[in-house]
Design an enzyme around this catalytic site. Structure first.
Site, PDB file in Angstrom:
ATOM      1  CD  GLN A  75      -3.007   1.061   2.279  1.00 44.19           C
ATOM      2  OE1 GLN A  75      -2.711   0.558   3.342  1.00 44.19           O
ATOM      3  NE2 GLN A  75      -4.136   1.684   2.087  1.00 44.19           N
ATOM      4  CG  HIS A  86      -6.316   0.742  12.612  1.00 46.11           C
ATOM      5  ND1 HIS A  86      -6.942   1.960  12.506  1.00 46.11           N
ATOM      6  CD2 HIS A  86      -5.759   0.505  11.412  1.00 46.11           C
ATOM      7  CE1 HIS A  86      -6.776   2.432  11.281  1.00 46.11           C
ATOM      8  NE2 HIS A  86      -6.055   1.572  10.593  1.00 46.11           N
ATOM      9  CD  GLU A  87      -3.280  -2.103  10.839  1.00 51.95           C
ATOM     10  OE1 GLU A  87      -3.849  -2.228   9.741  1.00 51.95           O
ATOM     11  OE2 GLU A  87      -2.758  -1.029  11.209  1.00 51.95           O
ATOM     12  CG  HIS A 131      -7.944  -1.862   7.752  1.00 51.83           C
ATOM     13  ND1 HIS A 131      -8.599  -0.885   7.050  1.00 51.83           N
ATOM     14  CD2 HIS A 131      -6.858  -1.254   8.306  1.00 51.83           C
ATOM     15  CE1 HIS A 131      -7.944   0.266   7.175  1.00 51.83           C
ATOM     16  NE2 HIS A 131      -6.882   0.068   7.936  1.00 51.83           N
ATOM     17  CD  GLU A 161      -6.209   3.320   6.692  1.00 50.09           C
ATOM     18  OE1 GLU A 161      -6.400   3.052   7.899  1.00 50.09           O
ATOM     19  OE2 GLU A 161      -5.624   2.546   5.906  1.00 50.09           O
ATOM     20  CG  ASP A 185       3.165   6.288  -0.277  1.00 47.35           C
ATOM     21  OD1 ASP A 185       2.231   5.512   0.028  1.00 47.35           O
ATOM     22  OD2 ASP A 185       4.202   5.911  -0.844  1.00 47.35           O
ATOM     23  CE1 TYR A 218      -5.074   5.318   9.659  1.00 45.79           C
ATOM     24  CE2 TYR A 218      -4.295   7.114   8.275  1.00 45.79           C
ATOM     25  CZ  TYR A 218      -4.253   5.784   8.648  1.00 45.79           C
ATOM     26  OH  TYR A 218      -3.412   4.926   8.008  1.00 45.79           O
TER      27      TYR A 218
HETATM   28  N1  BES Z   1      -3.443   0.713   5.908  1.00 43.34           N
HETATM   29  C1  BES Z   1      -2.738   1.450   6.874  1.00 43.34           C
HETATM   30  C2  BES Z   1      -1.297   1.693   6.533  1.00 43.34           C
HETATM   31  C3  BES Z   1      -1.081   2.492   5.250  1.00 43.34           C
HETATM   32  C4  BES Z   1      -1.928   3.515   4.881  1.00 43.34           C
HETATM   33  C5  BES Z   1      -0.003   2.196   4.462  1.00 43.34           C
HETATM   34  C6  BES Z   1      -1.703   4.221   3.692  1.00 43.34           C
HETATM   35  C7  BES Z   1       0.222   2.885   3.306  1.00 43.34           C
HETATM   36  C8  BES Z   1      -0.619   3.898   2.900  1.00 43.34           C
HETATM   37  C9  BES Z   1      -2.831   0.789   8.256  1.00 43.34           C
HETATM   38  O1  BES Z   1      -4.029   0.143   8.487  1.00 43.34           O
HETATM   39  C10 BES Z   1      -2.754   1.872   9.286  1.00 43.34           C
HETATM   40  O2  BES Z   1      -3.640   2.679   9.305  1.00 43.34           O
HETATM   41  N2  BES Z   1      -1.709   1.892  10.106  1.00 43.34           N
HETATM   42  C11 BES Z   1      -1.533   2.877  11.148  1.00 43.34           C
HETATM   43  C12 BES Z   1      -1.902   2.308  12.465  1.00 43.34           C
HETATM   44  C13 BES Z   1      -3.101   2.794  13.105  1.00 43.34           C
HETATM   45  C14 BES Z   1      -3.356   2.258  14.476  1.00 43.34           C
HETATM   46  C15 BES Z   1      -3.665   4.113  12.857  1.00 43.34           C
HETATM   47  C16 BES Z   1      -0.062   3.224  11.226  1.00 43.34           C
HETATM   48  O3  BES Z   1       0.731   2.588  10.550  1.00 43.34           O
HETATM   49  O4  BES Z   1       0.293   4.144  11.948  1.00 43.34           O
HETATM   50 ZN    ZN Z   2      -5.585   1.546   8.652  1.00 40.13          ZN
END
Ligand code: BES
Ligand code: ZN
Length: 649
Positions: free
Chosen positions: A181, A335-336, A339, A358, A414, A422
């Site tokens: 991702q 969180h994960e 998803h 998100e 990105d 979020y």
């Molecule tokens: N899917 C995301 C990670 C992501 C988002 C990777 C966009 C690349 C592009 C993952 O689910 C996520 O949100 N991770 C968060 C953790 C969370 C508890 C908010 C992180 O990595 O901080």
């Molecule tokens: Zn996420």
């Protein structure tokens, strides 16, 4: 509390969006709960566009991907074949266009009517786009049912990190992992790299005998480590959920459906920290219906993992920085896991609709945390996130404050503004929950996940579904204008629901006392503080403290050198701003040890603001870089370059 006022666009608070009706239509709906996305009518499908992919999902869609790859640690490459089963939506199409980045393509073949593979002409574009990579065009005048591409990845693939043994916990074996991702799958598999396309996949991977290979698929906890691995992912997934990891990995079960993979020294503490995973699954299933992905395992990565977590189906990837011993950071797992419904089951069709993944997930995450750990804890987490949003929003980034973005606004996916996708996304969900009542809203979300299961949808499709199943169903609760303001306008509506956190009121009082006359909160109180309380205590400090204050806090609470990355993320920027140079050594060590962007970027961003800080940032980066993931390297480099191109302050 932070002193940055919430940026509320007055126009946003008053105006009704005019753009709402002009969204690009996305994937047409297919029957509910179907795991095989029916072929969309060509006329409708042709309208679907994803500005972050060269592929043409309106003409042809991959329905299955079969990988046959050799993993080579010495060369830092994956090489072999990718075979696509294709659904030709456009009966006049003559090309298959795929996304690639830094791939070497050896050949392309098509499966003829005679059942034999025959070479196809192909061309890699002469120039690579910095964000999108290189377009691969394969001539397919006969629209074969299957096409096969033979390729090799680059050692610098943006979606892979190859770690020397020294960068692992065990220090003996090399390690590699993917992070696909948003658009990095194309750096390790040539493919239609857009969430509009969903496919099942199989993989055969060979690797050195002592490396365990795992994928976002049916990993077998009892698999023999023999260097030859086969995987199957029968559910249709978008490309960004394609994942692979290899290294000295062992398994420990949590329940019979969930477990942890990690290096041998990490697996036990990880399984202890994540012991509530089974309860989290039960909670989510009760709210939103069955977990549809069979097993739920967690892979704990080395500290260079650039994110906190990644929801790779059946195998969440997680940073080791959440293993702090008191389960205070396991909302990451909630969180994960969430998803598995919002994101993996119902997926945004393009990155500009990232909030659908998100935002909804952050809301569901908070519901799981509330159910398992109580409302005081889930409210603390909301307050921390919303304070971050308030700090992040300013007049310059208003386009990125809209949940449903317009084409062209998001150059590099990105770079999505995290507080919008979020926190504002989750806030929108909480707003709807409050207005319609929890019971009605829970039923709505559950119905939504069922209705769009295994489909990729746009914000507009969400809005249409919500109009029929919320706004029109329960009239008089939320107007279309209010709904559209949340979805299409920058800022946060002024009547957004607020959180009262008595726990944080006590922290605010403790901080106030310290700032007034140096009184330190009693160890009786601080003994019970979890990560969230410490984070809030530090975040509410003024921009700078004097050295005496910094020393007093450090002597009492040993912030400098803390093993808790969330605390370090807040303490070190304060130290830099306050000129508390005693912390420099620990700062440098922290920035070298951890590669998770969220934890280290605030400190880098603070350092680069002064000439001395910039020097420390550059010296640290030079040492840390070999161990950083390409994504983290990119962010740190950009912060340093940005500071250097600005005139000295
Ligand atoms: N899917 C995301 C990670 C992501 C988002 C990777 C966009 C690349 C592009 C993952 O689910 C996520 O949100 N991770 C968060 C953790 C969370 C508890 C908010 C992180 O990595 O901080
Ligand atoms: Zn996420």
């Amino acid at each position: 509390m932070r002193h940055t006022p919430l940026m509320l666009s007055l126009a946003a608070a008053l105006a009704v969006s005019a753009c709402a009706k002009n969204e690009t239509p996305a994937t047409p709906a297919t029957p509910a709960a179907s795991s095989t996305a029916a072929a969309a009518p060509a006329t409708q499908a042709a309208a679907v566009t994803d500005e972050h992919s060269f592929s043409q999902p309106g003409k042809v869609r991959t329905t299955d991907l079969a990988l046959d790859l050799a993993l080579d640690f010495a060369k830092k490459t994956l090489s072999g074949t990718a075979t696509y089963t294709l659904d030709w939506l456009d009966p006049t199409a003559t090309q298959l266009v795929l996304d690639t980045r830094d791939l070497t393509i050896a050949k392309a073949e098509g499966l003829g009517a005679d059942g034999k593979w025959a070479p196809l002409q192909f061309k890699l574009a002469d120039t690579a786009d910095k964000v999108l990579g290189t377009k691969l065009t394969i001539e397919t005048p006969e629209r074969p049912k299957q096409v096969r591409v033979t390729y090799t990845t680059s050692p610098n693939a943006s979606g892979l990190q190859w770690l020397e043994p020294s960068m692992t916990a065990g220090k003996k074996q090399p390690f590699m992992f993917s992070q696909s991702q948003q658009i990095h799958a194309r750096s390790w598999v040539p493919l239609q790299d857009t969430p509009i396309v969903r496919f099942s996949y199989t993989a055969h991977v060979t690797a050195p005998k002592d490396a365990m290979v795992l994928m976002s698929a049916d990993n077998d906890p009892k698999a023999a480590r023999d260097g030859d691995y086969s995987f199957k992912m029968p559910q249709k997934i978008p490309s960004y959920l394609l994942a692979i990891a290899a290294g000295d990995l062992v398994f420990q079960p949590i329940t019979d459906k969930a477990g942890v993979w990690a290096e041998p020294g990490t697996v036990k503490p990880a399984a202890t920290e994540f012991a509530d995973t089974g309860k989290m699954i039960d909670t989510a299933e009760k709210l939103y219906g069955p977990y549809r992905w069979d097993r739920y395992d967690i892979l704990v990565l080395p500290p260079s993992f650039p994110y906190g977590g990644m929801e790779n189906p059946r195998l969440t990837f997680a940073t080791p920085t959440v293993i702090v011993g008191d389960k205070s950071l396991v909302s990451l797992i909630a969180h994960e896991l969430a998803h598995s419904w919002s994101g993996n089951l119902v997926t945004f069709s393009t990155a500009k609709d990232a909030w659908l993944n998100e935002g909804v997930t952050s809301y569901v995450e908070n519901r799981i945390v509330e159910a398992l750990y109580g409302k005081p804890r889930s409210d603390m987490e909301l307050v921390i996130n919303r304070n971050e949003l308030k700090a992040e929003y300013n007049e310059e980034n208003t386009p990125l404050q809209k949940l449903a973005g317009k084409p062209g606004e998001l150059k590099d996916p990105d770079d999505n503004l995290s507080s919008t996708v979020y926190t504002k996304g989750a806030w929108f969900m909480q707003f709807l929950e409050q207005r319609f009542g929890r019971e009605n809203f829970d039923a709505f979300l559950r119905g939504y996940f069922d209705h769009f299961a295994f489909q990729s949808i746009s914000s507009q499709q969400f809005a249409d579904y919500a109009k029929a199943n919320l706004l029109d169903k329960y009239p008089g609760k939320v107007t279309q204008e209010e709904f559209d303001q949340w979805l299409y306008e920058p800022g946060v509506p002024s009547d957004a629901p607020q959180i009262a956190s008595p726990t944080f009121d006590a922290i605010d009082a403790a901080r106030k006392a310290f700032l007034e006359d140096g009184t330190l909160p009693s160890s009786d109180a601080t003994g019970k503080w979890t990560t969230q309380e410490w984070v809030h205590f530090i975040e509410g400090m003024p921009t700078t403290l004097n050295l005496k204050q910094m020393e007093a806090l450090d002597a009492a609470y040993k912030f400098t050198g803390t093993p808790n990355g969330e605390i370090a993320q807040r303490w070190y920027p304060l130290a830099v701003r306050s000129g508390y140079t005693q912390a420099n050594e620990a700062i440098s060590a922290f920035l070298q040890k951890i590669g998770r962007r969220k934890l280290i970027m605030p400190t880098y961003n603070e350092l680069v603001k002064t000439p001395e800080g910039l020097k420390l940032a550059e010296a640290t980066f030079a040492k840390a870089k070999p161990g950083y993931h390409p994504i983290t390297t990119g962010s740190v480099q950009a912060a340093i370059d940005g500071a250097k191109s600005k005139p000295a302050q």
